[in-house]
Design a protein around this motif. Structure first.
Motif, PDB file in Angstrom:
ATOM      1  N   VAL A  51       0.838  -1.208   0.000  1.00 56.25           N
ATOM      2  CA  VAL A  51       0.000   0.000   0.000  1.00 56.25           C
ATOM      3  C   VAL A  51       0.867   1.250   0.000  1.00 56.25           C
ATOM      4  O   VAL A  51       0.596   2.206  -0.738  1.00 56.25           O
ATOM      5  CB  VAL A  51      -0.964  -0.009   1.204  1.00 56.25           C
ATOM      6  N   THR A  52       1.938   1.243   0.776  1.00 55.75           N
ATOM      7  CA  THR A  52       2.830   2.404   0.823  1.00 55.75           C
ATOM      8  C   THR A  52       3.516   2.622  -0.520  1.00 55.75           C
ATOM      9  O   THR A  52       3.624   3.754  -0.996  1.00 55.75           O
ATOM     10  CB  THR A  52       3.883   2.224   1.925  1.00 55.75           C
ATOM     11  N   ALA A  55       0.809   3.964  -3.112  1.00 53.11           N
ATOM     12  CA  ALA A  55       0.308   5.326  -2.923  1.00 53.11           C
ATOM     13  C   ALA A  55       1.406   6.372  -3.033  1.00 53.11           C
ATOM     14  O   ALA A  55       1.109   7.554  -3.186  1.00 53.11           O
ATOM     15  CB  ALA A  55      -0.378   5.445  -1.567  1.00 53.11           C
ATOM     16  N   GLY A  56       2.655   5.992  -2.971  1.00 56.93           N
ATOM     17  CA  GLY A  56       3.750   6.944  -3.107  1.00 56.93           C
ATOM     18  C   GLY A  56       4.059   7.642  -1.796  1.00 56.93           C
ATOM     19  O   GLY A  56       3.364   7.475  -0.796  1.00 56.93           O
ATOM     20  N   PRO A  57       5.104   8.464  -1.816  1.00 58.02           N
ATOM     21  CA  PRO A  57       5.486   9.176  -0.597  1.00 58.02           C
ATOM     22  C   PRO A  57       4.400  10.155  -0.173  1.00 58.02           C
ATOM     23  O   PRO A  57       3.888  10.911  -0.981  1.00 58.02           O
ATOM     24  CB  PRO A  57       6.766   9.919  -0.986  1.00 58.02           C
ATOM     25  N   GLY A  58       4.071  10.118   1.068  1.00 56.98           N
ATOM     26  CA  GLY A  58       3.052  11.032   1.580  1.00 56.98           C
ATOM     27  C   GLY A  58       1.666  10.780   1.015  1.00 56.98           C
ATOM     28  O   GLY A  58       0.812  11.649   1.073  1.00 56.98           O
ATOM     29  N   TRP A  59       1.437   9.612   0.454  1.00 56.31           N
ATOM     30  CA  TRP A  59       0.137   9.234  -0.109  1.00 56.31           C
ATOM     31  C   TRP A  59      -0.320  10.231  -1.175  1.00 56.31           C
ATOM     32  O   TRP A  59      -1.491  10.529  -1.313  1.00 56.31           O
ATOM     33  CB  TRP A  59      -0.924   9.133   0.984  1.00 56.31           C
ATOM     34  N   SER A  60       0.634  10.757  -1.944  1.00 59.83           N
ATOM     35  CA  SER A  60       0.275  11.802  -2.898  1.00 59.83           C
ATOM     36  C   SER A  60       0.468  11.407  -4.351  1.00 59.83           C
ATOM     37  O   SER A  60       0.148  12.188  -5.230  1.00 59.83           O
ATOM     38  CB  SER A  60       1.113  13.054  -2.615  1.00 59.83           C
ATOM     39  N   LEU A  62      -0.488   8.323  -6.432  1.00 57.34           N
ATOM     40  CA  LEU A  62      -1.067   7.018  -6.742  1.00 57.34           C
ATOM     41  C   LEU A  62      -0.697   6.609  -8.160  1.00 57.34           C
ATOM     42  O   LEU A  62      -0.926   7.351  -9.109  1.00 57.34           O
ATOM     43  CB  LEU A  62      -2.589   7.065  -6.596  1.00 57.34           C
ATOM     44  N   ASP A  63      -0.086   5.456  -8.302  1.00 57.54           N
ATOM     45  CA  ASP A  63       0.337   4.946  -9.600  1.00 57.54           C
ATOM     46  C   ASP A  63      -0.734   3.983 -10.105  1.00 57.54           C
ATOM     47  O   ASP A  63      -0.870   2.869  -9.610  1.00 57.54           O
ATOM     48  CB  ASP A  63       1.687   4.250  -9.462  1.00 57.54           C
TER      49      ASP A  63
END
Length: 102
Positions: A51-52, A55-60, A62-63
């Motif tokens: 999930v991390t 979602a990318g760093p800071g959940w910003s 999404l791929d």
């Protein structure tokens, strides 16, 4: 790269715990509740890493190509596809979408 280091560290820690268990407990069995909780620790950590990473760093960030690949893996496993087929299918979908979206 940090994700792979974390996965490797978790694998080593898990191996150490599994190796230390028989030495500490001797021939005794852990209670059933404890065994069931310990069996779920590794999958829960892996899910957190996925999930991390998704979602990318800071959940910003999404791929969506990774989301499509992960969804492909879930569907293939639901239909009881062998693990190598599941992994190849997920990688193929992700790669094709990345080529297509360029």
């Amino acid at each position: 790269m940090t994700l792979w280091i974390a996965i490797g560290a978790i694998a080593l820690i898990s191996f150490a715990f599994k190796a230390a268990g028989p030495a500490v407990l001797g021939g005794r069995q852990l209670p059933a509740r404890t065994r069931s909780v310990l069996a779920l620790v590794a999958p829960a950590l892996l899910a957190g890493f996925i999930v991390t990473a998704l979602a990318g760093p800071g959940w910003s960030a999404l791929d969506l190509t990774l989301l499509a690949g992960l969804s492909t893996a879930v569907v293939l496993r639901h239909y009881r596809a062998p693990m190598p087929v599941t992994l190849l299918g997920a990688v193929a979908v992700t790669a094709l979408l990345r080529l297509w979206t360029g």
